[in-house]
Design a protein around this motif. Sequence first.
Motif, PDB file in Angstrom:
ATOM      1  N   HIS A  29       0.830  -1.209   0.000  1.00 47.70           N
ATOM      2  CA  HIS A  29       0.000   0.000   0.000  1.00 47.70           C
ATOM      3  C   HIS A  29       0.861   1.254   0.000  1.00 47.70           C
ATOM      4  O   HIS A  29       1.951   1.275   0.578  1.00 47.70           O
ATOM      5  CB  HIS A  29      -0.966  -0.001   1.186  1.00 47.70           C
ATOM      6  CG  HIS A  29      -0.336   0.387   2.481  1.00 47.70           C
ATOM      7  ND1 HIS A  29       0.442  -0.453   3.208  1.00 47.70           N
ATOM      8  CD2 HIS A  29      -0.364   1.563   3.157  1.00 47.70           C
ATOM      9  CE1 HIS A  29       0.865   0.152   4.293  1.00 47.70           C
ATOM     10  NE2 HIS A  29       0.391   1.392   4.288  1.00 47.70           N
ATOM     11  N   PRO A  30       0.365   2.306  -0.652  1.00 49.26           N
ATOM     12  CA  PRO A  30       1.110   3.565  -0.616  1.00 49.26           C
ATOM     13  C   PRO A  30       0.978   4.215   0.754  1.00 49.26           C
ATOM     14  O   PRO A  30       0.055   3.916   1.511  1.00 49.26           O
ATOM     15  CB  PRO A  30       0.429   4.413  -1.697  1.00 49.26           C
ATOM     16  CG  PRO A  30      -0.905   3.811  -1.885  1.00 49.26           C
ATOM     17  CD  PRO A  30      -0.803   2.366  -1.508  1.00 49.26           C
ATOM     18  N   CYS A 109      10.296   6.324   1.778  1.00 52.40           N
ATOM     19  CA  CYS A 109      10.280   4.879   2.062  1.00 52.40           C
ATOM     20  C   CYS A 109      11.687   4.350   2.352  1.00 52.40           C
ATOM     21  O   CYS A 109      11.886   3.584   3.299  1.00 52.40           O
ATOM     22  CB  CYS A 109       9.662   4.163   0.868  1.00 52.40           C
ATOM     23  SG  CYS A 109       9.430   2.409   1.096  1.00 52.40           S
ATOM     24  N   SER A 127       9.069  -4.817  -2.731  1.00 51.54           N
ATOM     25  CA  SER A 127       7.841  -4.081  -2.437  1.00 51.54           C
ATOM     26  C   SER A 127       8.127  -2.666  -1.939  1.00 51.54           C
ATOM     27  O   SER A 127       7.236  -1.829  -1.919  1.00 51.54           O
ATOM     28  CB  SER A 127       6.993  -4.842  -1.421  1.00 51.54           C
ATOM     29  OG  SER A 127       7.632  -4.884  -0.180  1.00 51.54           O
ATOM     30  N   GLY A 131       5.203   0.390  -3.366  1.00 50.44           N
ATOM     31  CA  GLY A 131       4.369   1.313  -2.599  1.00 50.44           C
ATOM     32  C   GLY A 131       4.469   2.743  -3.120  1.00 50.44           C
ATOM     33  O   GLY A 131       3.441   3.383  -3.381  1.00 50.44           O
TER      34      GLY A 131
END
Length: 159
Positions: A29-30, A109, A127, A131
């Motif tokens: 998910h972002p 991130c 991942s 995101g």
Amino acid sequence: MKVGVLVLAFILAFFAESLPLGPLYAQLHPDFVALLILYWALSSSQVLSYFGIWLIGLVQDLVLGDLPGSQAISLVLMLALLYGWISRVRHLPSWEQLFFVFFLLLAQCLSAWLWHAWVGPIRWHSSLLLGPALGAALWPLLTYLLDQLQKHWPRRKTP
């Protein structure tokens, strides 16, 4: 930005961050809180407080049960990077802004990931790139929805 819209949007962003939809959603998910901070910084004529963003990051750390300070520091870093380019990015259409948004979400991130790696061993996984890519892909839709919400939010009546 209207205070009511901002409060509602942050409540929804924290809710979307903490949805228990399984490990795949948790990894892909972002970061909705980071997206909202980017929108807030780009749409507001005021300069956001680094201390306020740091506090929002600490709340996000508590909501996610994350390492204290990881989101807080990464959100402040993301905002500092944005302020270096804000005069260029602010006037672009949202579909062109998504490239800058991807870069900023990726920096956010990776800095949170580095904070975790500094504290203890952590594995790299792909991942971490998905995101921010999903967040950047959602950027035009998010800006449209928040612009419409601000436009139709009831105004305060002044006496």
